[in-house]
Design an enzyme around this catalytic site. Structure first.
Site, PDB file in Angstrom:
ATOM      1  N   CYS A  69      35.791 -31.719   3.370  1.00 27.05           N
ATOM      2  CA  CYS A  69      35.802 -30.283   3.625  1.00 27.05           C
ATOM      3  C   CYS A  69      34.418 -29.788   4.025  1.00 27.05           C
ATOM      4  CB  CYS A  69      36.324 -29.520   2.411  1.00 27.05           C
ATOM      5  SG  CYS A  69      35.419 -29.850   0.877  1.00 27.05           S
ATOM      6  N   HIS A 350      34.852 -26.960  -3.211  1.00 29.51           N
ATOM      7  CA  HIS A 350      35.553 -27.020  -1.932  1.00 29.51           C
ATOM      8  C   HIS A 350      34.842 -26.116  -0.933  1.00 29.51           C
ATOM      9  CE1 HIS A 350      38.810 -27.474   0.910  1.00 29.51           C
ATOM     10  NE2 HIS A 350      39.021 -26.163   0.936  1.00 29.51           N
TER      11      HIS A 350
END
Length: 402
Positions: A69, A350
């Site tokens: 990510c 994330h």
């Protein structure tokens, strides 16, 4: 992290507008149409088609390959960097490659291929960045495997790799700041910038590199020495306030405030020829076209890692940075177009990206494979980690109070 020769991160405790590309260097004999006409025509077709059909140009998600990510977030921010996107869509990077007789261009080729895929897709199918990932792992082995990585560090390595492959410079002169110590500061800064471009000159440099001035003043004799260094991003500490909101300019003021160097930090004064108490201050001598600001949310402590979740208020439009410019530096006003966000803490998190589509002029949330529209009022958050600003085209922009 290895030392990248042209990446310059400034922190409070450490010592230390990009010039537009020379259009004459970019032109090639042969084709009847100039490169700018070709790019404008091609982009005109994309813009008209996207506005009429709301097609997915630039609105395509990226597959997460296992804790990638961080990479996807940065790739979407760079994809929405308008002039870098145009450079990739026109495939003109090969002209720079051929000029320098370079044959190893795999990283740039894959980056261009990926960017073109994001902007010429005819459907909403996600794209896998696996080929680009393979090339970045060859260039920077630390990104091999599936470990979580830092987005800012990835950005630095990626831009470094792209620059190395499309570097137009043929010469590698050597000179230090001392060669120009007899010059006035402004002239010294210009000479150092010209010297830098003689060895580091690419479209990537045209867009992302600025120049920082560091002034060191002796408190005994008053002698001031000045250093000029290129920077590709600025790492800025998050200001701490007992009351009231923290703004981006508060953080920049921490970075550029005058610091006192005393005790074991005393430098040697060139005039006194002895270690003296000095003051040090940073200012921006040359503003880049794309200004990347990295908010230092993660501590450097080896004892206990931590993350600051302080909400930093930053302007989306008309960020006026004259307060942080060197005396004779040009006025610079910036508009925000992308944010790399980190959600979570030091144990796990994330990355996502908020980007303003340069064709549609609207904000979108890029979360790996998912791309969704969002309101500009949602762009600011305590998860903002890397801010991407572009130099405003209007010379009469009003300043933003922040």
């Amino acid at each position: 992290m290895p030392s990248l020769r042209h990446s310059y991160t400034v922190t409070v405790a450490e010592e230390p507008a990009a010039l537009p590309a020379d259009k004459s260097d970019l032109r090639r004999k042969g084709p009847a149409l100039s490169r700018s006409v070709l790019v404008s025509t091609f982009m005109g077709l994309i813009i008209n088609h996207a506005k009429q059909k709301r097609s997915p140009q630039g609105l395509v998600g990226l597959k997460n390959l296992g804790n990638t990510c961080f990479m996807n977030s940065i790739l979407q921010c760079l994809s929405n960097t308008a002039e870098l996107r145009d450079y990739c869509l026109a495939s003109v990077h090969h002209n720079d490659l051929n000029n320098n007789c370079r044959t190893e261009t795999a990283l740039t080729d894959e980056f261009v291929k990926l960017t073109q895929g994001l902007w010429t897709s005819v459907n909403n199918d996600i794209i896998s960045p696996s080929d680009l990932r393979n090339q970045i792992q060859k260039y920077a082995p630390k990104f091999a495997g599936c470990n979580q990585q830092d987005a800012q560090e990835f950005l630095r390595f990626l831009l470094d790799g792209l620059h190395n492959e499309v570097n137009r410079a043929m010469l590698h002169p050597t000179a230090s700041n001392q060669d120009f110590d007899h010059l006035l500061d402004d002239e010294k800064g210009r000479r150092m910038w010209s010297l830098y471009l003689e060895r580091e000159n690419s479209r990537v440099v045209d867009l992302f590199v600025g120049q920082l001035r560091s002034s060191l003043t002796c408190t005994v004799c008053g002698f001031r020495s000045t250093m000029f260094d290129p920077f590709w991003d600025l790492s800025i500490p998050i200001a701490q306030k007992s009351a009231g909101e923290v703004t981006l300019k508060d953080c920049l003021r921490v970075l550029t405030k005058e610091d006192v160097l005393d005790g074991v930090e005393r430098p040697t004064c060139n005039r006194c020829k002895a270690r003296r108490k000095c003051t040090k201050r940073f200012s921006i001598q040359k503003f880049p076209q794309v200004l990347v600001l990295h908010l230092k949310r993660f501590s450097d402590s080896n004892i206990r890692a931590s993350k600051l979740s302080t909400y930093v208020k930053f302007p989306l439009k008309e960020l006026d940075l004259r307060e942080f410019a060197s005396e004779s530096s040009e006025r610079a006003v910036y508009n925000l177009y992308a944010v790399s966000n980190h959600w979570g803490n030091t144990l796990g998190g994330h990355y996502t990206a908020y980007c303003k589509n340069p064709v549609l002029g609207e904000w979108y949330n890029y979360n790996d494979a998912r791309v969704s529209p969002m309101s500009s009022s949602q762009v600011r958050s305590s998860n903002a980690y890397i801010l991407f600003y572009e130099l405003a085209t209007s010379a009469h922009s009003k300043s933003q109070t922040c």
